[in-house]
Design an enzyme around this catalytic site. Structure first.
Site, PDB file in Angstrom:
ATOM      1  N   CYS A   1       8.154  52.326   4.599  1.00 55.68           N
ATOM      2  CA  CYS A   1       8.553  51.264   3.674  1.00 55.68           C
ATOM      3  C   CYS A   1       7.294  50.627   3.067  1.00 55.68           C
ATOM      4  O   CYS A   1       6.505  50.005   3.782  1.00 55.68           O
ATOM      5  CB  CYS A   1       9.390  50.235   4.435  1.00 55.68           C
ATOM      6  SG  CYS A   1       9.965  48.892   3.408  1.00 55.68           S
TER       7      CYS A   1
ATOM      8  N   GLU B   1       0.851  -1.197   0.000  1.00 55.82           N
ATOM      9  CA  GLU B   1       0.000   0.000   0.000  1.00 55.82           C
ATOM     10  C   GLU B   1       0.878   1.234   0.000  1.00 55.82           C
ATOM     11  O   GLU B   1       2.061   1.151   0.345  1.00 55.82           O
ATOM     12  CB  GLU B   1      -0.845   0.048   1.286  1.00 55.82           C
ATOM     13  CG  GLU B   1      -1.926  -0.977   1.343  1.00 55.82           C
ATOM     14  CD  GLU B   1      -2.574  -1.038   2.726  1.00 55.82           C
ATOM     15  OE1 GLU B   1      -2.308  -0.165   3.580  1.00 55.82           O
ATOM     16  OE2 GLU B   1      -3.336  -1.978   2.943  1.00 55.82           O
TER      17      GLU B   1
ATOM     18  N   LYS C   1       2.245   4.576   1.645  1.00 61.92           N
ATOM     19  CA  LYS C   1       2.356   5.085   3.000  1.00 61.92           C
ATOM     20  C   LYS C   1       1.914   6.546   2.954  1.00 61.92           C
ATOM     21  O   LYS C   1       2.653   7.411   2.479  1.00 61.92           O
ATOM     22  CB  LYS C   1       3.781   4.954   3.524  1.00 61.92           C
ATOM     23  CG  LYS C   1       3.882   5.293   5.003  1.00 61.92           C
ATOM     24  CD  LYS C   1       5.210   4.823   5.567  1.00 61.92           C
ATOM     25  CE  LYS C   1       5.264   4.901   7.079  1.00 61.92           C
ATOM     26  NZ  LYS C   1       4.809   6.147   7.651  1.00 61.92           N
TER      27      LYS C   1
ATOM     28  N   CYS D   1      17.561  48.452   2.845  1.00 60.51           N
ATOM     29  CA  CYS D   1      16.306  47.831   2.412  1.00 60.51           C
ATOM     30  C   CYS D   1      16.153  47.939   0.894  1.00 60.51           C
ATOM     31  O   CYS D   1      16.239  49.038   0.350  1.00 60.51           O
ATOM     32  CB  CYS D   1      15.123  48.507   3.115  1.00 60.51           C
ATOM     33  SG  CYS D   1      13.533  47.901   2.558  1.00 60.51           S
TER      34      CYS D   1
ATOM     35  N   LYS E   1      10.711   3.539   2.790  1.00 62.46           N
ATOM     36  CA  LYS E   1      10.573   4.982   2.554  1.00 62.46           C
ATOM     37  C   LYS E   1      11.417   5.413   1.366  1.00 62.46           C
ATOM     38  O   LYS E   1      12.571   4.994   1.237  1.00 62.46           O
ATOM     39  CB  LYS E   1      11.043   5.744   3.797  1.00 62.46           C
ATOM     40  CG  LYS E   1      10.129   5.545   4.974  1.00 62.46           C
ATOM     41  CD  LYS E   1       9.712   6.892   5.486  1.00 62.46           C
ATOM     42  CE  LYS E   1       9.293   6.842   6.916  1.00 62.46           C
ATOM     43  NZ  LYS E   1       9.163   8.172   7.464  1.00 62.46           N
TER      44      LYS E   1
ATOM     45  N   ASP F   1       1.058  10.222   4.023  1.00 61.10           N
ATOM     46  CA  ASP F   1       1.760  11.083   4.961  1.00 61.10           C
ATOM     47  C   ASP F   1       0.799  12.051   5.645  1.00 61.10           C
ATOM     48  O   ASP F   1       0.681  13.210   5.271  1.00 61.10           O
ATOM     49  CB  ASP F   1       2.859  11.850   4.204  1.00 61.10           C
ATOM     50  CG  ASP F   1       3.922  12.355   5.143  1.00 61.10           C
ATOM     51  OD1 ASP F   1       3.903  11.960   6.320  1.00 61.10           O
ATOM     52  OD2 ASP F   1       4.768  13.150   4.704  1.00 61.10           O
TER      53      ASP F   1
ATOM     54  N   TYR G   1      -7.320   1.911   6.180  1.00 62.47           N
ATOM     55  CA  TYR G   1      -6.524   0.757   5.784  1.00 62.47           C
ATOM     56  C   TYR G   1      -6.524  -0.370   6.811  1.00 62.47           C
ATOM     57  O   TYR G   1      -5.719  -1.280   6.729  1.00 62.47           O
ATOM     58  CB  TYR G   1      -5.082   1.154   5.457  1.00 62.47           C
ATOM     59  CG  TYR G   1      -4.426   2.094   6.455  1.00 62.47           C
ATOM     60  CD1 TYR G   1      -4.162   1.692   7.750  1.00 62.47           C
ATOM     61  CD2 TYR G   1      -4.070   3.389   6.081  1.00 62.47           C
ATOM     62  CE1 TYR G   1      -3.574   2.544   8.655  1.00 62.47           C
ATOM     63  CE2 TYR G   1      -3.470   4.261   6.981  1.00 62.47           C
ATOM     64  CZ  TYR G   1      -3.230   3.829   8.266  1.00 62.47           C
ATOM     65  OH  TYR G   1      -2.642   4.671   9.164  1.00 62.47           O
TER      66      TYR G   1
ATOM     67  N   CYS H   1      12.988  50.423   0.300  1.00 59.41           N
ATOM     68  CA  CYS H   1      12.899  51.835   0.690  1.00 59.41           C
ATOM     69  C   CYS H   1      14.268  52.453   0.976  1.00 59.41           C
ATOM     70  O   CYS H   1      14.370  53.655   1.205  1.00 59.41           O
ATOM     71  CB  CYS H   1      11.990  51.999   1.903  1.00 59.41           C
ATOM     72  SG  CYS H   1      12.758  51.430   3.433  1.00 59.41           S
TER      73      CYS H   1
HETATM   74  S1  IVH Z   1      -0.681   0.210   8.755  1.00 59.59           S
HETATM   75  C1  IVH Z   1       1.018  -1.305  13.060  1.00 59.59           C
HETATM   76  N1  IVH Z   1      -0.857   1.329   6.426  1.00 59.59           N
HETATM   77  O1  IVH Z   1       2.326   4.968   9.188  1.00 59.59           O
HETATM   78  C2  IVH Z   1       0.794  -0.084  12.282  1.00 59.59           C
HETATM   79  N2  IVH Z   1      -0.003   2.627   8.226  1.00 59.59           N
HETATM   80  O2  IVH Z   1       4.607   4.113  11.104  1.00 59.59           O
HETATM   81  C3  IVH Z   1      -0.169  -0.361  11.185  1.00 59.59           C
HETATM   82  N3  IVH Z   1       0.564   4.931   7.606  1.00 59.59           N
HETATM   83  O3  IVH Z   1       0.914   5.332  12.356  1.00 59.59           O
HETATM   84  C4  IVH Z   1      -0.297   0.798  10.316  1.00 59.59           C
HETATM   85  N4  IVH Z   1      -0.022   4.777   5.496  1.00 59.59           N
HETATM   86  O4  IVH Z   1      -0.196   6.597  10.459  1.00 59.59           O
HETATM   87  C5  IVH Z   1      -0.500   1.494   7.714  1.00 59.59           C
HETATM   88  N5  IVH Z   1      -1.090   2.187   4.288  1.00 59.59           N
HETATM   89  C6  IVH Z   1      -0.744   2.354   5.571  1.00 59.59           C
HETATM   90  C7  IVH Z   1      -0.247   3.580   6.062  1.00 59.59           C
HETATM   91  C8  IVH Z   1       0.121   3.671   7.406  1.00 59.59           C
HETATM   92  C9  IVH Z   1       0.451   5.571   6.437  1.00 59.59           C
HETATM   93  C10 IVH Z   1       1.101   5.523   8.853  1.00 59.59           C
HETATM   94  C11 IVH Z   1       0.207   5.324  10.053  1.00 59.59           C
HETATM   95  C12 IVH Z   1       1.070   4.712  11.108  1.00 59.59           C
HETATM   96  C13 IVH Z   1       2.439   4.946  10.580  1.00 59.59           C
HETATM   97  C14 IVH Z   1       3.288   3.772  11.015  1.00 59.59           C
END
Ligand code: IVH
Length: 692
Positions: free
Chosen positions: A439, A111, A113, A415, A313, A115, A226, A418
């Site tokens: 200014c 999936e 991640k 500046c 990451k 942010d 998720y 001015c």
């Molecule tokens: S699963 C046991 N799925 O990442 C933790 N987390 O470092 C299970 N996050 O606090 C989390 N996208 O806020 C999961 N597709 C995703 C995610 C996700 C972002 C964040 C989430 C979590 C942090 C974990």
């Protein structure tokens, strides 16, 4: 049709259209028709609050104010994920999984991640009852009212015959601010002379914790879910749960994929490295999770994170750019900000392409930063944009420095706008222009701040119009706005260039424009004191501080005459703010400015301050509690009761409506309540009442 039936009908219809729009991107009716139905529902609910449905779409517009969020213990702790930046570590992870499963075959789900900030949403009998932040993983903040404003989150989940739901379940996901909302929010902050947020995650986190849910609703947050959690496992794989969540009406990102081996996982990672910039929100990597729940149990957890998942990451993208020059911006406080003007190697003024956007400029913050980076004009610099949306210059490629061409950066002593000599305040990295009165960008900046939505909210004026008024000599400070007349304004015009796009546009004051401006100025005289206090632009007094000060001191004269110690007794007023306030009122010009505004009719005394309101579910009912509670400290429980319209009484009497009974209740209260036939409810039952 009677009101009860009509309310149910409108609720169902509006929820249906809402889901079609936010989940399937289909508009079955016009915005206008939708708004009309929503208005009708709102007014019916105002007349018959007891008939309001728990999944009413009117919850989404916000309205309640929460001063302190109650702390809630998570039923299942919210863990974090192990992180890696390297392919080798991913292979090591896979190896551990293989060994842990003793040769069984297994699948992964990959999936994005996302942010943002993780959220926990609890449902009871298919109704959304509570939304909580992650907090420290064990307990978080109850931000239910704010989460209710998320248009894509079902307040009541769909009834699907093939999915047998437990009474209680929890859904977890990521709350975020889409780029579009983030950019709009920062534009507004900049216009107001406020600090902008560095990235959408910080902005989302700040927004989810705002006290005013109406403002939350306005900012345009969203969430992807998720994870599904319940006491009894009702799905056997993650894949199954994601498909079910979607059917139940949740917003599940379509970006997930099932992968049978690490080669497929790596392909997913590589595909999304660039593709992710096309998504409407910030992502910072990929989450790889074991698909089977039984296998997850086999692997278990470390103290902090599951052994069955890992986050990969992406490294922040960095690209070279040529530093064409440095320009200097003057803010409303006189602070000078150096800005790197960047371009590609062809120097064709097209900038560089980085993480999905074109970058032509990057803030260099102050003179120290230029020195730290040892920048020279003509240098090839590295520009980076990771999770941070604002690009930054991270270093110089010294191997490409041409000593004959590159030029040292001479930080200006005067500046650029001015000509006044710049100075540096002790302990501050910025240079300042001292010419507050003369200014132009400082003068215009202060007026722009004054008209901002959170200040005097004069939206019929804007940057361009203020520039015109200033140039024509009609306004030199915000108090001059109140001397404007139809005759002075009518017929003024000016051609302006948009600094970002380079587009030329003409602004002219015709009859309607002038009327709007004058009306906006007139209306501003009714803005509450806290907004006036923010508008006058005392350094470090932002909208929130102004609200606190207004609530505490009640009027401007009390603030003006307060000593340092008195100022420090006000909530959240620290040394820096207190000194800045004293400084402001020591300047006679500022006092005269305030007197002119007062004479113009602005509000310098606080009226009725906002009360903490979340809803009316407990309206008119009296409560008393006994014992301790799993989800609330005493104070939080009292606050919840009052915020929802209930009243707390001091003892059990025949008039008491409910006694909330917790763990280890006091026996005398229980006995008395029994004798008087007072209804006793559990903590869960109390929470159910709140959901209604
Ligand atoms: S699963 C046991 N799925 O990442 C933790 N987390 O470092 C299970 N996050 O606090 C989390 N996208 O806020 C999961 N597709 C995703 C995610 C996700 C972002 C964040 C989430 C979590 C942090 C974990």
């Amino acid at each position: 049709m009677n009101p009860a039936d009509r309310i149910i009908e409108l609720t169902e219809k509006l929820n249906y259209y809402n889901d079609r729009y936010y989940q399937d991107s289909v508009s079955e009716i016009s915005d206008q028709e939708f708004d009309l139905m929503l208005k009708e529902l709102e007014s019916l609910e105002a007349e018959y609050p007891e008939l309001k449905q728990p999944d009413s779409p009117t919850h989404r517009v916000g309205g309640g104010i929460t001063k302190n969020f109650a702390s809630v213990v998570h039923r299942y702790p919210m863990l974090s994920l192990a992180n890696t930046y390297s392919e080798q570590e991913l292979l090591d992870f896979d190896e551990r999984v293989r060994k842990g499963l003793n040769g069984e075959s297994y699948e992964y789900i990959c999936e994005q991640k996302f942010d943002g900030i993780s959220l926990s949403m609890t449902y009871q009998n298919r109704l959304f009852v509570r939304g909580v932040t992650r907090g420290d993983g064990v307990k978080g903040d109850d931000i239910t009212t704010n989460i209710k404003t998320l248009k894509s989150l079902p307040l009541k989940v769909n009834n699907k015959e093939d999915i047998i739901l437990p009474d209680f379940f929890e859904v977890r996901g990521e709350g975020f601010l889409p780029f579009e909302s983030f950019e709009r929010m920062n534009r507004e902050a900049e216009e107001a002379g406020e600090e902008s947020y560095a990235n959408p995650r910080n902005a989302a986190s700040g927004t989810f914790k705002l006290q005013d849910s109406k403002e939350v609703a306005r900012r345009g947050l969203d969430a992807y879910v998720y994870q599904f959690l319940s006491d009894d496992e009702i799905f056997s794989t993650h894949e199954e749960s994601l498909i079910a969540l979607k059917k139940l009406g949740f917003k599940v990102s379509e970006t997930w994929r099932k992968c049978n081996n690490m080669a497929e996982v790596m392909a997913y990672i590589n595909e999304w490295e660039q593709e992710r910039y096309k998504l409407p929100l910030a992502t910072d990597g990929i989450v790889i999770k074991l698909n089977s729940f039984a296998q997850r149990e086999e692997l278990g957890y470390t103290a902090k994170s599951p052994r069955w998942a890992i986050a990969y990451k992406y490294k922040a993208e960095s690209k070279p750019a040529i530093l064409r020059g440095v320009t200097y911006q003057v803010g409303r406080t006189g602070a000078i900000t150096p800005v790197a003007e960047l371009d590609n190697e062809k120097l064709n003024n097209k900038g560089i392409h980085l993480s999905g956007t074109t970058v032509k400029r990057a803030s260099l913050h102050n003179a120290n930063e230029i020195e730290r980076l040892d920048l020279r004009i003509g240098d090839t610099v590295f520009v980076e944009k990771g999770g941070e949306i604002i690009p930054k210059v991270t270093g110089v490629d010294l191997t490409r420095r041409n000593l004959f061409i590159s030029q040292k950066i001479e930080y200006p002593t005067h500046c650029p706008e001015c000509g006044a000599e710049l100075y540096r305040k002790e302990g501050e990295a910025n240079h300042y222009c001292p010419n507050e009165k003369g200014c132009p960008p400082q003068i215009r900046g202060r007026i722009e701040h004054f008209i901002h939505r959170k200040a005097m909210n004069i939206d019929s004026l804007g940057e361009g119009k203020i520039e015109l008024l200033y140039e024509k000599g009609l306004v030199n400070d915000a108090a001059d706005l109140y001397d404007l007349t139809y005759e002075k304004l009518f017929g003024l015009e000016k051609v302006i260039e948009d600094k970002e796009t380079g587009k030329i546009k003409k602004i002219g004051f015709k009859e309607k424009t002038v009327q709007n401006i004058l009306e906006g100025i007139e209306k501003s005289k009714q803005m509450p004191f806290k907004q006036v206090l923010f508008a006058i632009g005392i350094r470090f007094v932002g909208a929130t501080v102004a609200e606190k000060l207004a609530g505490f001191f009640k009027n401007i004269d009390a603030i003006k005459s307060a000593s340092y110690d008195e100022l420090r007794t006000a909530p959240e007023i620290g040394d820096k703010i207190a000194l800045s306030i004293l400084d402001y009122f020591q300047n006679e010009d500022n006092n005269q400015f305030i007197e002119r505004l007062r004479a113009a009719g602005l509000q310098f005394t606080a009226g009725n301050e906002v009360k903490e309101i979340e809803g009316e579910a407990l309206a008119g009912k009296t409560f008393l509690y006994t014992g301790t509670f799993e989800n609330f400290e005493r104070e939080a429980l009292e606050q919840k009761i009052e915020a929802n319209g209930g009243k707390i009484v001091s003892g059990v009497s025949g008039k008491l409506d409910y006694l909330i009974v917790g763990e280890k209740p006091g026996s005398s209260k229980l006995e008395k309540a029994k004798k008087l036939n007072v209804k006793m409810i559990s903590e869960i039952e109390f929470m159910e009442m709140l959901a209604l």
